[in-house]
Design an enzyme around this catalytic site. Structure first.
Site: not given
Ligand SMILES: Cc1ncc(C[n+]2csc(CCOP(=O)(O)OP(=O)(O)O)c2C)c(N)n1
Length: 569
Positions: A50, A112, A162, A470
């Site tokens: 969702e 539920f 519902k 990042m």
């Molecule tokens: C749902 C969620 N969980 C954690 C984060 C924290 N966060 C920001 S950037 C990142 C890394 C992203 O990794 P990836 O998608 O492999 O992209 P990259 O930065 O390597 O291009 C994280 C864990 C977030 N922004 N969103």
């Protein structure tokens, strides 16, 4: 005429111009789904989670300018929507979410799959409803759409028990919507507009800072007229990207934590800042006490709550961007700012910010640039979150309005793929590239099934660096390179795509980058390209948290990085 509330909802959706809804059904919402075949105008897209229904509906809304619609059942279906609703709330996207609820006599009994979804979503919706009175059904749906799309757009949730869906009630078309406590201000105050025009006319170093409000208002032409008439340079926020053509001679691209150094310098040195349809987000302003220190600030925004929230402003104008700019343009004299523009050009030469260093490996920046060249800048780009998002923003040049679709406010990993579903359905004739990270992609990759079921053609570029990149960058720069929980194993994405019946290619050599992009573009359908990019590449420029906009790390070689001092006002 008597109809069930389920029929009334569907009829109201059709009358609102809805043609596509995204969702997953369950017991509590089953009567609504059971009614769908009576309304063939409504195409239901079955997603696999969702959260993705909400992201896809947001993608659809952002691509079309209409209200996105998603359905979910009670309990876990509704809670799964929460991230997507919050994303739409922070990025001001119009969304109507309809959730099933347990029957009225079970409410409050921990029945539920019962959750108090109106309570849960209260702080992340513009408004929400729990419909107990069946006579209110049509008014509620009408109102929900009105609230979602007017003023500052945002999500509205309607929770329907519902037994309410099943109840027959006399169907009256609601009349004109009039909500005494909700009267969005569209026209700017003439005296404020005049004050702003005078300030602009007297400025030596004016700067326009455009946000997503320009796109939402459809005011790109007015923005261009303002910039060209008075020769005012334009920078944007991250979500303002594509509100103003980036190839335009007055464009200095975008500001913020990973914005262009010269754009950040422009903000820090301008004498009048015209902030249009933006909200001074901390990723845009950096340390707020050091933001635009020499400028008088004009702030145009439709949401009065944004005025003075983060940044002190001198001339606030509450109103719709287009409705404010149109009368303002009549009061803006032609002007030149030759010295100021020369200065900006010099900063751009000295701090190019998007130069790509020479490397024999695959740099993600090079991949984005190659996608730009292969598409002639004509695609809509949808991103994941993280480094991939910043490189997609930096290295593609956005000249057409509303062609960069990304999760800005909430920064939701996993947004890219499901949002692409909505974007492609909203813009079937446009090339849609989803530029994603390997971490972001793994959060919602199950939507490949939705893509296949809907026969969509989305081009997917996975920037596979084997890291939550990042966060790894922050660990490298600010946590002594201690890579705790950021190395990221992933499956063979090409084999995975194959399991879904989607072709793909793995790219591990630089010379294969362009042919792979061409292959993806030539294929009539969805195509996955897994780019094995330089694992420890960083995004620059970078303004570290707590620093001011001018205190950027710009050095591409990590050993030369020095920490900027915290700016004191
Ligand atoms: C749902 C969620 N969980 C954690 C984060 C924290 N966060 C920001 S950037 C990142 C890394 C992203 O990794 P990836 O998608 O492999 O992209 P990259 O930065 O390597 O291009 C994280 C864990 C977030 N922004 N969103």
């Amino acid at each position: 005429m008597k109809m069930t509330c389920a029929q009334i909802i569907c009829d109201c959706l059709v009358k609102e111009g809805v043609d596509t809804v995204f969702g997953i059904l369950g017991g509590a919402i089953l009567p609504l789904y059971d009614t769908l075949p009576q309304f063939p105008q409504l195409h239901h897209v079955l997603v696999r989670h969702e959260q993705c229904a909400a992201h896809a509906a947001e993608g659809y809304a952002r691509a079309t300018g209409r209200v996105g619609v998603c359905f979910a059942t009670s309990g876990p279906g509704a809670t799964n929507l929460v991230t997507g609703i919050a994303n739409a709330y922070l990025d001001s996207s119009p969304l109507v979410a309809i959730t099933g609820q347990v029957g009225r006599r079970f409410i409050g009994k921990d029945a539920f799959q019962e959750v108090d979804i109106t309570g849960i979503t209260l702080p992340i919706t513009k408004h929400n409803y729990l419909v107990r009175d069946t006579t209110q059904m049509s008014r509620v749906v009408r109102e929900a759409f009105y609230i979602a799309r007017t003023g500052r757009p945002g999500p509205v949730l309607i929770d329907v028990p519902k037994d309410v869906f099943n109840e027959q009630v006399e169907y009256h078309q609601p009349g004109k919507i009039d909500i005494p406590s909700y009267k969005p201000i569209l026209k700017g105050h003439p005296a404020q507009i005049q004050k702003a025009a005078r300030l602009i006319a007297g400025a030596q170093k004016p700067l326009i800072l455009a946000g997503r409000g320009v796109i939402l208002s459809g005011a790109s032409e007015e923005l261009k007229s303002l910039a060209e008439t008075a020769q005012i340079p334009v920078v944007t926020t991250l979500l303002g990207i594509s509100s103003f053509p980036e190839s335009h001679v007055l464009s200095y691209r975008w500001i913020g934590m990973h914005g262009m150094a010269y754009a950040n310098m422009a903000v820090s040195n301008c004498d009048v800042l015209i902030a249009i349809g933006m909200r001074f987000d901390d990723r845009a302003t950096a340390e707020v006490t050091g933001f635009a220190p020499h400028a008088k600030i004009i702030h145009i925004d439709i949401d009065p709550a944004e005025i003075g929230k983060n940044v002190r402003v001198d001339v606030p104008i509450v109103g719709d961007v287009k409705a404010v700019l149109q009368p303002m343009l009549k009061q803006i004299p032609q002007a030149q700012h030759v010295e100021w523009l020369k200065q900006l050009d010099q900063w751009r030469r000295e701090h190019p910010s998007t130069e790509i260093r020479g490397a024999s490996s695959i740099l993600p920046q090079y991949v984005v640039r190659s996608i730009y060249e292969a598409t002639n800048g004509d695609a809509t780009i949808v991103t994941g979150v993280g480094q991939n998002q910043m490189w997609a923003a930096q290295h593609y040049t956005y000249d057409k309005p509303n062609t960069f679709i990304s999760s800005g406010g909430l920064g939701t990993m996993g947004f890219g793929l499901p949002a692409s579903v909505g974007v492609k359905m909203g813009r079937p004739d446009t090339t849609v590239w989803c530029i994603d990270g390997d971490g972001s992609f793994q959060m919602t990759l199950h939507e490949l099934a939705t893509i296949v079921q809907e026969r969509l053609a989305i081009k997917i570029a996975i920037m596979n660096n084997g890291f939550l990149g990042m966060v790894r960058q922050w660990q490298e720069l600010f946590h002594g390179k201690r890579y705790v929980a950021t190395p990221l194993w992933g499956p063979d994405f090409v084999k995975l795509a194959d399991a879904y019946g989607i072709p793909g290619v793995k790219v591990r050599r630089k010379e294969d980058v362009v042919p792979a992009i061409r292959q993806a573009m030539a294929y009539d359908g969805t195509f996955v390209v897994d780019f094995g990019v330089e694992p420890e590449e960083n995004v620059y420029p970078m303004v570290p948290q707590g620093a001011a906009l001018t205190q950027m790390l710009e050095i591409p070689r990590q050993e030369e990085v020095t920490w900027p001092q915290r700016n004191t006002p």
